[in-house]
Design a protein around this motif. Structure first.
Motif, PDB file in Angstrom:
ATOM      1  N   ASP A 146       8.738 -26.339  26.297  1.00 50.97           N
ATOM      2  CA  ASP A 146      10.069 -25.830  25.983  1.00 50.97           C
ATOM      3  C   ASP A 146      10.123 -25.376  24.533  1.00 50.97           C
ATOM      4  N   PHE A 147      11.290 -24.892  24.119  1.00 51.65           N
ATOM      5  CA  PHE A 147      11.440 -24.369  22.759  1.00 51.65           C
ATOM      6  C   PHE A 147      11.156 -25.418  21.678  1.00 51.65           C
ATOM      7  N   ASP A 148      11.378 -26.688  21.967  1.00 49.47           N
ATOM      8  CA  ASP A 148      11.116 -27.726  20.971  1.00 49.47           C
ATOM      9  C   ASP A 148       9.628 -27.875  20.672  1.00 49.47           C
ATOM     10  N   HIS A 149       8.785 -27.262  21.497  1.00 57.11           N
ATOM     11  CA  HIS A 149       7.330 -27.336  21.299  1.00 57.11           C
ATOM     12  C   HIS A 149       6.739 -26.011  20.818  1.00 57.11           C
ATOM     13  N   VAL A 150       7.594 -25.042  20.531  1.00 54.17           N
ATOM     14  CA  VAL A 150       7.112 -23.759  19.995  1.00 54.17           C
ATOM     15  C   VAL A 150       6.677 -23.986  18.552  1.00 54.17           C
ATOM     16  N   VAL A 151       5.446 -23.587  18.250  1.00 55.63           N
ATOM     17  CA  VAL A 151       4.917 -23.792  16.902  1.00 55.63           C
ATOM     18  C   VAL A 151       4.905 -22.518  16.067  1.00 55.63           C
ATOM     19  N   ILE A 175      11.670 -15.978  27.590  1.00 53.34           N
ATOM     20  CA  ILE A 175      10.696 -16.887  26.985  1.00 53.34           C
ATOM     21  C   ILE A 175      10.879 -18.297  27.539  1.00 53.34           C
ATOM     22  N   SER A 176      12.110 -18.736  27.674  1.00 55.84           N
ATOM     23  CA  SER A 176      12.390 -20.065  28.213  1.00 55.84           C
ATOM     24  C   SER A 176      11.762 -20.235  29.592  1.00 55.84           C
ATOM     25  N   ALA A 177      11.855 -19.206  30.429  1.00 52.77           N
ATOM     26  CA  ALA A 177      11.278 -19.272  31.776  1.00 52.77           C
ATOM     27  C   ALA A 177       9.756 -19.412  31.718  1.00 52.77           C
ATOM     28  N   ILE A 178       9.127 -18.723  30.809  1.00 53.38           N
ATOM     29  CA  ILE A 178       7.670 -18.814  30.662  1.00 53.38           C
ATOM     30  C   ILE A 178       7.283 -20.179  30.119  1.00 53.38           C
ATOM     31  N   LEU A 179       8.028 -20.660  29.131  1.00 49.98           N
ATOM     32  CA  LEU A 179       7.766 -22.002  28.601  1.00 49.98           C
ATOM     33  C   LEU A 179       7.870 -23.042  29.710  1.00 49.98           C
ATOM     34  N   GLU A 180       8.924 -22.949  30.509  1.00 44.03           N
ATOM     35  CA  GLU A 180       9.136 -23.892  31.607  1.00 44.03           C
ATOM     36  C   GLU A 180       7.982 -23.826  32.619  1.00 44.03           C
ATOM     37  N   ALA A 181       7.537 -22.621  32.941  1.00 44.56           N
ATOM     38  CA  ALA A 181       6.435 -22.462  33.900  1.00 44.56           C
ATOM     39  C   ALA A 181       5.146 -23.084  33.374  1.00 44.56           C
ATOM     40  N   ALA A 182       5.018 -23.144  32.054  1.00 48.13           N
ATOM     41  CA  ALA A 182       3.835 -23.734  31.434  1.00 48.13           C
ATOM     42  C   ALA A 182       3.994 -25.233  31.187  1.00 48.13           C
ATOM     43  N   GLY A 183       5.186 -25.770  31.461  1.00 49.40           N
ATOM     44  CA  GLY A 183       5.418 -27.198  31.266  1.00 49.40           C
ATOM     45  C   GLY A 183       5.807 -27.571  29.852  1.00 49.40           C
ATOM     46  N   VAL A 232       5.458 -15.982  21.506  1.00 49.90           N
ATOM     47  CA  VAL A 232       5.428 -17.373  21.036  1.00 49.90           C
ATOM     48  C   VAL A 232       4.087 -18.031  21.332  1.00 49.90           C
ATOM     49  N   ILE A 233       3.810 -19.023  20.524  1.00 50.79           N
ATOM     50  CA  ILE A 233       2.720 -19.976  20.773  1.00 50.79           C
ATOM     51  C   ILE A 233       3.390 -21.335  20.821  1.00 50.79           C
ATOM     52  N   ALA A 234       3.113 -22.101  21.876  1.00 48.33           N
ATOM     53  CA  ALA A 234       3.769 -23.411  22.052  1.00 48.33           C
ATOM     54  C   ALA A 234       2.746 -24.458  22.434  1.00 48.33           C
ATOM     55  N   ALA A 235       3.023 -25.693  21.999  1.00 44.80           N
ATOM     56  CA  ALA A 235       2.206 -26.838  22.374  1.00 44.80           C
ATOM     57  C   ALA A 235       2.668 -27.336  23.748  1.00 44.80           C
ATOM     58  N   ILE A 236       1.732 -27.876  24.471  1.00 44.30           N
ATOM     59  CA  ILE A 236       2.030 -28.481  25.770  1.00 44.30           C
ATOM     60  C   ILE A 236       1.589 -29.931  25.690  1.00 44.30           C
ATOM     61  N   ASP A 237       2.525 -30.862  25.952  1.00 42.58           N
ATOM     62  CA  ASP A 237       2.186 -32.287  25.897  1.00 42.58           C
ATOM     63  C   ASP A 237       1.406 -32.708  27.115  1.00 42.58           C
ATOM     64  N   VAL A 287      -4.509 -22.334  26.936  1.00 41.55           N
ATOM     65  CA  VAL A 287      -5.857 -22.682  26.510  1.00 41.55           C
ATOM     66  C   VAL A 287      -5.751 -24.055  25.859  1.00 41.55           C
ATOM     67  N   GLY A 288      -6.424 -25.047  26.446  1.00 36.64           N
ATOM     68  CA  GLY A 288      -6.274 -26.414  25.945  1.00 36.64           C
ATOM     69  C   GLY A 288      -4.832 -26.839  26.097  1.00 36.64           C
ATOM     70  N   ASN A 289      -4.238 -27.266  24.993  1.00 36.79           N
ATOM     71  CA  ASN A 289      -2.832 -27.687  25.051  1.00 36.79           C
ATOM     72  C   ASN A 289      -1.899 -26.684  24.370  1.00 36.79           C
ATOM     73  N   LEU A 290      -2.315 -25.411  24.359  1.00 39.51           N
ATOM     74  CA  LEU A 290      -1.494 -24.370  23.746  1.00 39.51           C
ATOM     75  C   LEU A 290      -1.178 -23.262  24.747  1.00 39.51           C
ATOM     76  N   LEU A 291       0.075 -22.820  24.727  1.00 43.09           N
ATOM     77  CA  LEU A 291       0.504 -21.652  25.485  1.00 43.09           C
ATOM     78  C   LEU A 291       0.589 -20.479  24.525  1.00 43.09           C
ATOM     79  N   PHE A 292      -0.048 -19.381  24.906  1.00 41.47           N
ATOM     80  CA  PHE A 292       0.067 -18.123  24.189  1.00 41.47           C
ATOM     81  C   PHE A 292       0.856 -17.188  25.102  1.00 41.47           C
TER      82      PHE A 292
END
Length: 125
Positions: A67-72, A57-65, A120-125, A22-27
């Motif tokens: 990574d762990f460095d963007h997990v908030v 989780i890493s696989a889901i983060l990658e699919a969303a564009g 996790v909730i992560a930002a997407i650049d 949603v927007g620039n956030l992955l839930f």
């Protein structure tokens, strides 16, 4: 809104999706230590189960564009708080920069009687 799906993480075992952007956030939905290839629980101990959860989780983060460095924010569910130190030792290896905000709670039971679940909730650049 975009639905995230990857074959590199376990398929949902209920009426939910792996993640929503949603927007620039992955839930991302909570991940348990299932092998995406077999659908079976990986490991008996907290360390091995936590490693598999982080891999999922890493696989889901990658699919969303992202990574762990963007997990908030993470929410961590542990079957037994006596595993907290061992869990933390593995958990911290996923992050190469600042750690995210986090909640960690002991719960009475988790799906498939696993020892750990993390969302996790992560930002997407």
């Amino acid at each position: 809104m975009k639905t995230i799906h990857t074959d590199k993480a376990p398929q949902a075992i209920g009426p939910y999706v792996q993640g929503k952007v949603v927007g620039n956030l992955l839930f991302a939905s909570g991940q348990v230590p299932l092998s995406p290839e077999t659908g079976q629980v990986v490991g008996e101990g907290i360390e091995e189960q936590t490693r598999q959860v982080l891999k999922n989780i890493s696989a889901i983060l990658e699919a969303a564009g992202t990574d762990f460095d963007h997990v908030v924010k993470t929410t961590c569910f542990l079957k037994d708080m006596a595993d907290f130190a061992a869990f933390n030792a593995v958990y911290q290896t996923a992050f190469s920069t600042d750690f995210p905000a986090r909640s960690a709670v002991e719960v009475a039971r988790l799906p498939l009687d696993v020892k750990v679940e993390i969302e996790v909730i992560a930002a997407i650049d």
